[in-house]
Design a protein around this motif. Sequence first.
Motif, short mmCIF file in Angstrom:
data_model
loop_
_atom_site.label_atom_id
_atom_site.label_comp_id
_atom_site.label_asym_id
_atom_site.label_seq_id
_atom_site.Cartn_x
_atom_site.Cartn_y
_atom_site.Cartn_z
N SER A 174 26.68 56.56 -0.24
CA SER A 174 26.20 56.24 1.10
C SER A 174 25.15 57.27 1.52
O SER A 174 24.99 58.32 0.88
N GLU A 175 24.45 56.98 2.60
CA GLU A 175 23.42 57.90 3.08
C GLU A 175 24.02 59.26 3.41
O GLU A 175 23.45 60.31 3.09
N ARG A 176 25.19 59.26 4.05
CA ARG A 176 25.86 60.52 4.39
C ARG A 176 26.28 61.26 3.13
O ARG A 176 26.15 62.49 3.05
N GLU A 177 26.77 60.54 2.14
CA GLU A 177 27.20 61.18 0.90
C GLU A 177 26.03 61.81 0.16
O GLU A 177 26.16 62.90 -0.41
N VAL A 178 24.88 61.13 0.16
CA VAL A 178 23.69 61.70 -0.47
C VAL A 178 23.29 62.99 0.24
O VAL A 178 22.94 64.00 -0.39
N GLU A 179 23.37 62.97 1.56
CA GLU A 179 23.03 64.15 2.35
C GLU A 179 23.93 65.32 1.99
O GLU A 179 23.47 66.46 1.79
N ILE A 180 25.22 65.05 1.88
CA ILE A 180 26.17 66.11 1.54
C ILE A 180 25.99 66.56 0.10
O ILE A 180 26.05 67.76 -0.20
N ALA A 185 24.30 70.78 -3.72
CA ALA A 185 23.37 71.26 -4.75
C ALA A 185 22.58 72.47 -4.28
O ALA A 185 22.13 73.28 -5.10
N ALA A 186 22.42 72.59 -2.97
CA ALA A 186 21.71 73.74 -2.40
C ALA A 186 22.65 74.93 -2.18
O ALA A 186 22.28 75.89 -1.49
N GLU A 187 23.87 74.85 -2.75
CA GLU A 187 24.86 75.93 -2.72
C GLU A 187 25.45 76.18 -1.34
O GLU A 187 25.90 77.28 -1.03
N ARG A 188 25.46 75.16 -0.49
CA ARG A 188 26.12 75.29 0.81
C ARG A 188 27.63 75.15 0.63
O ARG A 188 28.09 74.30 -0.12
N THR A 189 28.39 75.95 1.33
CA THR A 189 29.84 75.82 1.31
C THR A 189 30.27 74.69 2.24
O THR A 189 29.49 74.22 3.07
N ASN A 190 31.53 74.27 2.12
CA ASN A 190 32.03 73.23 3.02
C ASN A 190 31.91 73.63 4.49
O ASN A 190 31.48 72.81 5.31
N ALA A 194 29.70 71.54 7.16
CA ALA A 194 30.34 71.01 8.36
C ALA A 194 29.57 71.43 9.61
O ALA A 194 29.33 70.61 10.52
N ALA A 195 29.16 72.69 9.66
CA ALA A 195 28.42 73.18 10.83
C ALA A 195 27.05 72.51 10.93
O ALA A 195 26.61 72.15 12.03
N GLU A 196 26.39 72.34 9.80
CA GLU A 196 25.04 71.76 9.81
C GLU A 196 25.04 70.28 10.20
O GLU A 196 24.13 69.80 10.88
N LEU A 197 26.09 69.56 9.79
CA LEU A 197 26.13 68.12 10.03
C LEU A 197 27.06 67.74 11.18
O LEU A 197 27.28 66.55 11.43
N SER A 202 37.51 69.27 7.03
CA SER A 202 38.34 68.32 6.29
C SER A 202 37.55 67.06 5.95
O SER A 202 37.70 66.49 4.86
N THR A 203 36.67 66.64 6.87
CA THR A 203 35.84 65.46 6.60
C THR A 203 34.86 65.75 5.46
O THR A 203 34.66 64.92 4.57
#
Length: 231
Positions: A174-180, A185-190, A194-197, A202-203
């Motif tokens: 999905s579009e959201r899954e591609v974004e995540i 891949a950019a080495e962002r942690t969960n 979460a903060a950025e999006l 948990s989501t």
Amino acid sequence: MTHHTPDAKRAPMTNAEQPIRVLAVDDDPMVLDLVRVMFKGAPDIVLVATASDGDEVIDAVTAYHPDVVLMDVQMRRLNGIDATAALTKRPHPPRVVILTTFDEKEYVPRAMDAGAVGFILKSAASKELYDAVRAAHAGESPMSARSAGHLRSGYLDGGGEGRREARRLLQGLSEREVEIARLVAAERTNPAIAAELFLSESTVKQHVATIQRKLGVEGRIGIAMVVVRAE
């Protein structure tokens, strides 16, 4: 030769407090001695055994049941990549983190294909080593910035067929899954994702698990491999 370590006999803990069990594999006795000393400073991690070559790994894992294996690459009888491949074919294998040096960049993509979940420099400070083991045990993919760069360069050389296949896989998200996936891949942690999006952690965790399933990969590095190949 496989060696049992005294730390494996620490006092029993409750299930909630069970330490992370680690097997270290390296043909350099000095590296193994350093790892032994470093882990004495981590109460939640126990070095249960060491092995001096890749051909000792299967027996050591069977005997000591580690959660995480720290694996050297270049060893005399069986290299760490082949040992990792053999280990990860077994049911419920431990998580393998590669112990690497600055001049082993050609091994990073190969180790990933063999089933390694992360990379840590042999020169890493104690806290970096602890964090890498904890991250691997938690299902994350610890990786130094240098190793991430080697992974990216290795997979960008995969050719047009690999790029087309990666893009096809991403089209199934999905579009959201591609974004995540791109943030992973950019080495962002969960927590950072979460903060950025503006999502809960948990989501994000659920999305990451779904992305892995849809792409047919294991771990965050597996997601990163597909994203990088698609570029």
